[in-house]
Design a protein around this motif. Structure first.
Motif, short mmCIF file in Angstrom:
data_model
loop_
_atom_site.label_atom_id
_atom_site.label_comp_id
_atom_site.label_asym_id
_atom_site.label_seq_id
_atom_site.Cartn_x
_atom_site.Cartn_y
_atom_site.Cartn_z
N THR A 51 1.26 -1.10 -0.34
CA THR A 51 0.24 -0.11 0.23
C THR A 51 0.90 1.50 -0.08
N GLY A 52 1.60 1.60 0.78
CA GLY A 52 2.74 2.52 0.82
C GLY A 52 3.37 2.83 -0.75
N LEU A 53 3.37 1.92 -1.18
CA LEU A 53 4.55 1.49 -2.65
C LEU A 53 3.06 2.47 -3.76
N THR A 54 2.17 1.81 -3.23
CA THR A 54 1.24 2.40 -4.35
C THR A 54 0.53 4.28 -3.37
N ILE A 55 0.54 4.68 -3.04
CA ILE A 55 0.63 5.30 -2.37
C ILE A 55 1.09 6.59 -2.94
N THR A 56 2.82 6.09 -3.57
CA THR A 56 4.00 6.88 -3.57
C THR A 56 3.66 6.61 -4.54
N VAL A 57 3.64 5.82 -5.97
CA VAL A 57 3.63 5.79 -7.46
C VAL A 57 2.30 6.66 -7.53
N THR A 58 1.68 6.61 -6.62
CA THR A 58 0.23 7.85 -6.92
C THR A 58 0.96 8.99 -6.85
N GLY A 59 1.81 9.74 -6.23
CA GLY A 59 2.25 10.91 -5.96
C GLY A 59 2.93 10.98 -6.67
N PHE A 60 3.73 10.35 -7.27
CA PHE A 60 4.37 10.46 -8.86
C PHE A 60 3.82 10.62 -9.91
N SER A 61 3.06 9.46 -10.57
CA SER A 61 2.44 9.35 -11.78
C SER A 61 0.43 9.39 -11.86
N GLY A 62 -0.10 9.78 -10.46
CA GLY A 62 -0.79 10.05 -10.34
C GLY A 62 -1.86 11.34 -11.64
N THR A 63 -1.02 12.21 -10.86
CA THR A 63 -1.76 13.71 -12.28
C THR A 63 -2.02 12.61 -13.58
N SER A 64 -1.22 12.47 -13.89
CA SER A 64 -0.44 12.19 -15.27
C SER A 64 -2.09 10.95 -15.57
N ILE A 65 -2.15 10.01 -15.22
CA ILE A 65 -3.53 8.59 -15.08
C ILE A 65 -4.88 9.62 -14.74
N ALA A 66 -4.89 10.79 -13.81
CA ALA A 66 -5.76 11.44 -13.70
C ALA A 66 -6.43 12.05 -15.26
N SER A 67 -5.86 12.85 -14.97
CA SER A 67 -5.80 13.19 -16.56
C SER A 67 -5.64 12.80 -18.08
N THR A 68 -5.59 11.76 -17.49
CA THR A 68 -6.18 10.64 -19.35
C THR A 68 -7.66 10.64 -19.47
N SER A 69 -8.61 10.45 -18.52
CA SER A 69 -9.91 11.13 -18.77
C SER A 69 -10.66 10.41 -17.22
N ARG A 70 -12.34 11.12 -17.08
CA ARG A 70 -12.97 10.82 -15.76
C ARG A 70 -13.08 9.64 -15.36
N THR A 71 -12.92 8.94 -16.36
CA THR A 71 -12.74 7.19 -15.64
C THR A 71 -11.31 6.59 -15.72
N ALA A 72 -10.25 7.43 -15.77
CA ALA A 72 -9.21 6.85 -15.32
C ALA A 72 -9.29 7.83 -13.79
N LEU A 142 -6.58 -0.50 -13.73
CA LEU A 142 -6.87 -0.06 -15.14
C LEU A 142 -6.88 1.09 -14.88
N SER A 143 -7.24 1.79 -14.18
CA SER A 143 -6.49 3.24 -15.16
C SER A 143 -5.28 3.54 -15.15
N VAL A 144 -4.46 2.60 -14.67
CA VAL A 144 -3.39 2.41 -15.13
C VAL A 144 -3.24 2.50 -17.32
N SER A 145 -3.87 1.57 -17.04
CA SER A 145 -4.55 0.94 -18.62
C SER A 145 -4.85 1.06 -19.40
N LEU A 146 -5.56 3.28 -18.76
CA LEU A 146 -6.42 3.16 -19.95
C LEU A 146 -5.37 5.22 -20.03
N LEU A 147 -3.98 4.97 -19.62
CA LEU A 147 -3.67 6.14 -19.53
C LEU A 147 -2.66 5.26 -20.87
N LEU A 148 -1.89 4.11 -20.34
CA LEU A 148 -1.91 3.42 -21.85
C LEU A 148 -1.30 3.64 -23.22
N LEU A 149 -3.26 3.12 -22.86
CA LEU A 149 -4.58 2.99 -24.13
C LEU A 149 -4.43 4.63 -24.81
#
Length: 156
Positions: A51-72, A142-149
């Motif tokens: 869970t700590g790794l997940t939270i840390t990764v979200t801090g680095f890439s969360g904005t990029s992933i979230a900006s992909t789409s509302r679903t992401a 799934l959210s990362v997959s949407l970013l990659l797609l």
């Protein structure tokens, strides 16, 4: 031919089995339950690391992933919330300290039943925490997959 081992059907049956197996030796009987509690604590620590790794990764890439789409964005937030709930379940339900020595003086079987009940509570908490973390990581992936797609294919 030896009969197959059969799991105890109740906590009381398990307690009787442990007492018979170790001839009522308190150190060995309670040591068995202590070892089981240590396994749960170790697994909880592993989940907390994840869970700590997940939270840390979200801090680095969360904005990029979230900006992909509302679903992401919805998936990453959902995933993060579920992972945090799983971490909370680990901390409050598994790693919370309640000393076995706080049990009022009683017979070994009663102390063992109390310890087994505590182990069972922690096991249920671990099962809930694991389910929350798996669900959270699934939403996260799934959210990362949407970013990659969403990444345009390179020409050529």
């Amino acid at each position: 031919m030896r009969p197959a081992a059969v799991a105890a059907t109740s906590r009381e049956e398990e307690a009787r089995h442990l007492l018979a197996l170790y001839a009522g030796d308190p150190a060995r009987v309670m040591g068995t339950v202590e070892a089981q509690l240590n396994v749960l604590a170790g697994r909880a620590q592993t989940l907390l690391s994840l869970t700590g790794l997940t939270i840390t990764v979200t801090g680095f890439s969360g904005t990029s992933i979230a900006s992909t789409s509302r679903t992401a964005a919805t998936l990453i937030v959902t995933g993060l919330v579920l992972v945090l709930l799983g971490a909370g379940q680990c901390i409050a339900g598994i790693l919370a300290v309640r000393w076995t020595t706080s049990i009022a003086p009683c017979e070994l079987e009663q102390a063992l039943l109390h310890a087994l009940a505590r182990r069972d509570e922690k096991t249920r908490a671990y099962t809930r925490a694991l389910a929350l973390v798996i669900a959270g990581l699934t939403a996260y992936v799934l959210s990362v997959s949407l970013l990659l797609l969403a990444v345009p294919a390179k020409a050529g």
